[in-house]
Design an enzyme around this catalytic site. Structure first.
Site, PDB file in Angstrom:
ATOM      1  N   ASN A 110     -43.621  52.847  10.561  1.00  0.00           N
ATOM      2  CA  ASN A 110     -43.101  54.049  11.214  1.00  0.00           C
ATOM      3  C   ASN A 110     -44.261  54.948  11.603  1.00  0.00           C
ATOM      4  O   ASN A 110     -44.250  55.592  12.640  1.00  0.00           O
ATOM      5  CB  ASN A 110     -42.157  54.800  10.272  1.00  0.00           C
ATOM      6  CG  ASN A 110     -41.746  56.141  10.848  1.00  0.00           C
ATOM      7  OD1 ASN A 110     -41.037  56.195  11.843  1.00  0.00           O
ATOM      8  ND2 ASN A 110     -42.241  57.228  10.263  1.00  0.00           N
ATOM      9  N   ASP A 168     -46.610  59.543  13.296  1.00  0.00           N
ATOM     10  CA  ASP A 168     -45.650  58.509  13.699  1.00  0.00           C
ATOM     11  C   ASP A 168     -46.171  57.702  14.874  1.00  0.00           C
ATOM     12  O   ASP A 168     -46.646  58.263  15.861  1.00  0.00           O
ATOM     13  CB  ASP A 168     -44.313  59.158  14.097  1.00  0.00           C
ATOM     14  CG  ASP A 168     -43.485  59.514  12.886  1.00  0.00           C
ATOM     15  OD1 ASP A 168     -44.069  60.014  11.898  1.00  0.00           O
ATOM     16  OD2 ASP A 168     -42.257  59.293  12.910  1.00  0.00           O
ATOM     17  N   GLU A 227     -35.135  49.986   4.445  1.00  0.00           N
ATOM     18  CA  GLU A 227     -34.804  51.225   3.750  1.00  0.00           C
ATOM     19  C   GLU A 227     -34.230  52.217   4.757  1.00  0.00           C
ATOM     20  O   GLU A 227     -34.978  52.799   5.548  1.00  0.00           O
ATOM     21  CB  GLU A 227     -36.054  51.836   3.099  1.00  0.00           C
ATOM     22  CG  GLU A 227     -35.762  53.147   2.397  1.00  0.00           C
ATOM     23  CD  GLU A 227     -36.941  54.134   2.386  1.00  0.00           C
ATOM     24  OE1 GLU A 227     -36.946  55.021   1.536  1.00  0.00           O
ATOM     25  OE2 GLU A 227     -37.852  54.021   3.244  1.00  0.00           O
ATOM     26  N   ASP A 279     -40.144  50.169   5.551  1.00  0.00           N
ATOM     27  CA  ASP A 279     -40.172  51.544   5.067  1.00  0.00           C
ATOM     28  C   ASP A 279     -39.679  52.505   6.147  1.00  0.00           C
ATOM     29  O   ASP A 279     -40.060  52.388   7.309  1.00  0.00           O
ATOM     30  CB  ASP A 279     -41.623  51.896   4.688  1.00  0.00           C
ATOM     31  CG  ASP A 279     -41.738  53.308   4.137  1.00  0.00           C
ATOM     32  OD1 ASP A 279     -41.078  53.590   3.125  1.00  0.00           O
ATOM     33  OD2 ASP A 279     -42.481  54.124   4.721  1.00  0.00           O
TER      34      ASP A 279
END
Ligand code: CA
Length: 514
Positions: free
Chosen positions: A137, A194, A259, A224
């Site tokens: 990410n 990001d 997740e 993640d």
């Protein structure tokens, strides 16, 4: 690595001999023994989450490392784990590693790529899959890509290849951070800029990263922060799809677990990506399982089971009790540090179909001194009460240990550890326990859960139906008119008695009948 219906008999013979002697005639009676495994070559596994930093230090420098993990693979397989998830192992300026500076290397505290390949080789020999955290990410703000891009945006460098790999702005926006007049997106914090995951060059790089690790033998990835991939749900889901499709290009069996730390509706949407699993947060921490134990409620377990089934559809559910950052500490704390309840919570988790995930140290009842502190949830594994070779505390952590270490618990047939082993063994022995679809028979007693789980696999000639009866109360109960053969009992204290058609079940006990 192939795991055909091998029974692990060689390894188990030694354990069964030892453990039978220790466990068979323990408080839970003659049924409380390890059964022969029936491992199926699919992506249903008992997974174990490892924070390498705090797990096992092989060279005495105070940090856990990959060779330390390798040394403990026999321990994990003996406990019944067939998969491990390594939290980030790549170079990073932080102790936790969730901000990567190089996606093609191993954190030097943890060892080398050679150590990693060695770990994989040993794990595969034992029938253990290895998945690793894939943190894409964002990168670290120290990653050369970001430094180059930021310099260019600040007018300090020449043209940068990476200028459009991140999301920059010329003025303040929510979750943006400022550096030298340049604003950049960082959903978690300023040290974690990001990545622009819609950029095809970024995707090509991620493809290459996935290929790199799969070629090392990695069996899959834990994704993640899936919620943060994009500001829109559909793009985040689409990115999970990209990861899954990329991984299976290089290994058709690659297992992807994401997740998406949210409720049922959101998790259900993420399953549309085609990724194998998403962690089921509503059952963890203070969720369904803790509630069921505390309320002694059969209905609560059933609600959790039906919800996770509905959310996961044809994919693999991923229930768990604790992890490294769920914000409420370890399961032992959620169970008020009560040994019986700590065991029973895992017993209930083990009745859920899917790949279950155990957070390292939960099998010995480790606690987090402060429930809301991430570092406290990540302290050194207690291998023995003398703290031999204990890893150093993560920055800002304080530790507390209320139960014996691994060495002591291995010798105690009634330990939390041996209870975990019994649960994992049952899941490995009964394909229907791990994979079956469940139906409930409602009994007048709200403390008694009565399930039927069935699993058919024509290719493997498996057609299994199990009856599972659970006494959720803290007193002994009788269950009448039960038919079948008591194949396994999982108890925290006295044994289950099956006489005629009457089961006499001690507190917090689980009967598995065929
Ligand atoms: Ca070390």
């Amino acid at each position: 690595m192939k795991k055909k219906i091998i029974s692990f008999i060689c390894m188990l013979t030694a354990c069964v001999t030892l453990v039978c002697a220790a466990v068979c005639f323990s408080a839970c009676g003659p049924k409380n023994q390890l059964l022969e495994e029936n491992i199926i070559d699919d992506n249903y596994d008992n997974y174990y989450e490892i924070f390498v930093y705090s797990f096992c230090d092989s060279d005495g420098d105070g940090y856990g490392d990959l060779n330390g993990v390798t040394q403990k693979l026999d321990y994990l397989r003996d406990l019944g784990y067939t998969g491990i998830w390594l939290m980030p192992i790549m170079p990073s300026p932080s102790y936790h590693g969730y901000d990567v500076t190089d996606y093609y290397a191993v954190n030097e505290k943890y060892g080398t790529l050679e150590d990693y390949e060695n770990l994989i080789e040993k794990a595969h020999e034992l029938g253990i899959k290895v998945i690793i955290d894939l943190v894409v990410n964002h990168t670290s703000s120290q990653h050369p890509w970001f430094k180059s891009a930021l310099n260019y945006k600040k007018g300090l460098g020449t043209e940068s290849t990476y200028a459009d790999w991140y999301n920059f702005a010329t003025s303040m926006k929510p979750n943006y951070h400022q550096n030298g007049g340049v604003w950049y997106e960082g959903q978690f914090d300023s040290g974690m800029p990001d990545l622009n995951l819609e950029n095809t060059k970024v995707r090509a790089e991620i493809d290459n990263i996935i290929k790199f690790w799969i070629e090392k033998g990695t069996d899959g990835f834990r994704l993640d922060g899936c919620l943060y991939y994009s500001s829109g749900m559909s793009l985040s889901v689409e990115f999970c799809k990209f990861i899954k499709q990329t991984a299976v290009k290089y290994n058709p069996d690659a297992y992807i677990v994401g997740e998406a730390w949210d409720g049922q509706l959101i998790i259900k949407q993420f399953y549309e990506s085609g990724a194998d699993s998403f962690f089921y947060f509503p059952a963890a921490g203070n969720g369904d399982i803790a509630k069921a134990v505390n309320a002694k409620s059969a209905l609560q377990v059933w609600k959790g089971m039906t919800a996770i089934t509905e959310v996961s559809g044809d994919y693999i559910p991923a229930p768990f009790l604790s992890n490294h950052d769920n914000g409420v500490g370890r399961i032992a704390g959620r169970m008020a540090r009560d040994e019986d309840k700590i065991k029973f919570a895992y017993g209930l988790l083990s009745l859920f179909s899917g790949s279950t995930f155990t957070y390292y140290g939960d099998e010995i009842g480790m606690v987090s001194k402060n429930a809301t502190s991430d570092p406290d949830v990540r302290v050194g594994m207690l291998w023995d009460n003398d703290r031999t070779g204990m890893t150093q505390l993560p920055p800002g952590a304080s530790s507390e240990y209320i139960f014996d270490g691994v060495a002591e618990q291995l010798k105690d047939s009634n330990s939390i550890l041996n209870y975990y082993k019994l649960c994992n063994n049952a899941r490995n022995a009964f394909p229907a326990l791990m994979r079956g679809s469940a139906e409930r028979t409602v009994l007048p007693d709200a403390n008694i859960l009565y399930l039927t789980k069935t699993y058919k696999n024509e290719a493997l000639n498996i057609d299994q139906t199990l009856k599972i009866i659970v006494n959720l109360s803290d007193v002994s109960k009788k269950v009448e008119d039960v038919e079948g053969t008591l194949a396994q009992s999982i108890c925290v204290s006295d044994s289950i008695k099956f006489s005629g058609s009457t089961l006499t079940m001690p507190k917090y006990s689980i009967a598995i009948l065929t």
